[in-house]
Design a protein around this motif. Structure first.
Motif, PDB file in Angstrom:
ATOM      1  N   UNK A 124     -72.929  24.512 -19.229  1.00 45.35           N
ATOM      2  CA  UNK A 124     -74.182  24.480 -18.908  1.00 45.35           C
ATOM      3  C   UNK A 124     -75.318  23.870 -19.948  1.00 45.35           C
ATOM      4  N   UNK A 125     -74.805  24.060 -21.273  1.00 45.39           N
ATOM      5  CA  UNK A 125     -75.550  23.315 -22.318  1.00 45.39           C
ATOM      6  C   UNK A 125     -75.519  21.883 -22.274  1.00 45.39           C
ATOM      7  N   UNK A 126     -74.216  21.446 -21.872  1.00 43.58           N
ATOM      8  CA  UNK A 126     -74.106  20.087 -21.990  1.00 43.58           C
ATOM      9  C   UNK A 126     -73.648  19.263 -20.792  1.00 43.58           C
ATOM     10  N   UNK A 127     -73.910  20.108 -19.625  1.00 41.17           N
ATOM     11  CA  UNK A 127     -73.644  19.403 -18.504  1.00 41.17           C
ATOM     12  C   UNK A 127     -74.571  18.331 -18.141  1.00 41.17           C
ATOM     13  N   UNK A 128     -75.682  17.945 -18.667  1.00 41.12           N
ATOM     14  CA  UNK A 128     -76.592  16.987 -18.256  1.00 41.12           C
ATOM     15  C   UNK A 128     -76.306  15.858 -19.411  1.00 41.12           C
ATOM     16  N   UNK A 129     -75.424  15.983 -20.070  1.00 44.86           N
ATOM     17  CA  UNK A 129     -75.126  15.054 -21.242  1.00 44.86           C
ATOM     18  C   UNK A 129     -73.920  14.180 -20.246  1.00 44.86           C
ATOM     19  N   UNK A 130     -73.847  12.710 -20.675  1.00 46.42           N
ATOM     20  CA  UNK A 130     -72.707  11.892 -20.287  1.00 46.42           C
ATOM     21  C   UNK A 130     -71.717  12.186 -21.316  1.00 46.42           C
TER      22      UNK A 130
END
Length: 282
Positions: A124-130
């Motif tokens: 959830x914390x890093x899911x929007x990062x590539x």
């Protein structure tokens, strides 16, 4: 065989949650259920609404010939607080202090349900990062890294402290251990990580940060970009920590080896999640 909508929804929900962050062609469900695209699209809309309303995750659809549907785990802030709270209660149990102020955490790393929950929280914390890979250090961090990588749908790169013939050609760096102050070596197979990858570094415990600094230096040898660093537990109030850009689930302080006591509090991961999308605030 004719499937009822309720049966389609059960199968599609299970399939999406079993394949997080993976684009599934709409034609897969169309062929599976012998249904029109409009019916399948309506099924997906129902699942999307439930997932987002219940804080399970997001469901994105992509139009076009190469389009489809993707499920991204994204838990609510309330669920994140529950996971951190459960982890805190587990960490407080038993006599965990080891000589040198270390914590016994092997039972935690071997708890598949807890690791799965924590994997969702980190995703959830890093899911929007590539992110192309999750990187960790053998051996304690492997189960943690696998749990995170499973939710992000990326491979795991395991750094070792000795060179094994089964790894093939390797890249190595020397680093100063933050705990022992000794010069040590870490190695990673050239085949494990593609040059230029974007990576998330995870580890079980952070003290002075010597090992993590070594990992970051090793990533430079692969021209890899470290997108983030996340640890399960950090030692609070450590002097001369080598970096400060990381997330943690819990902090420990006031370590008393003689009385087998220590103080546990929340890390900064909840702040990280709560500063994100308002949709997932509880």
């Amino acid at each position: 065989m004719k499937f009822k909508r309720s049966e389609r929804l059960v199968f599609m929900t299970q399939h999406l949650t079993s394949h997080p962050n993976q684009l599934i062609p709409l034609t897969y469900f169309v062929d599976k259920f012998t249904q029109a695209k409009s019916s399948i699209s309506e099924d997906i809309r129902i699942i999307k609404d439930v997932f987002e309303n219940e804080g399970i995750g997001t469901v994105r659809t992509t139009a076009g010939a190469g389009g489809g549907v993707t499920f991204q785990p994204k838990i609510s802030c309330q669920r994140a607080r529950e996971i951190v709270g459960n982890f805190m209660e587990v960490l407080k149990t038993k006599e965990r202090l080891l000589p040198g102020g270390y914590l016994y955490m092997s039972d935690i790393m071997g708890n598949p349900h807890l690791m799965d929950d924590i994997g969702e929280l980190i995703a959830t914390m890093y899911g929007d990062e590539t992110i192309d890979a999750v990187v960790t250090i053998a051996t304690k961090g492997i189960s943690f890294a696998n749990a995170v990588a499973r939710k992000l749908n990326v491979p795991v790169a395991v750094i070792r402290k000795d060179n094994k013939v089964t790894e093939g050609s390797t890249v190595s760096v020397n680093y100063v251990s933050g705990s022992t102050r000794k010069i040590e070596t870490m190695v990673l197979s050239k085949r494990t990580l593609k040059e230029g990858s974007k990576v998330l570094v995870v580890d079980d415990f952070l003290r002075a940060g010597g090992s993590i600094t070594g990992v970051i230096n090793l990533m430079e040898e692969f021209s890899a970009e470290v997108i983030g660093v996340s640890v399960l537990v950090e030692a609070k109030q450590v002097e001369n920590r080598r970096f400060n850009d990381y997330t943690s689930l819990l902090k420990v302080s006031e370590i008393d080896e003689f009385n087998q006591s220590f103080l546990v509090e929340e890390g900064n991961c909840l702040e990280y999640i709560e500063s994100g999308n308002d949709k997932y605030k509880a």
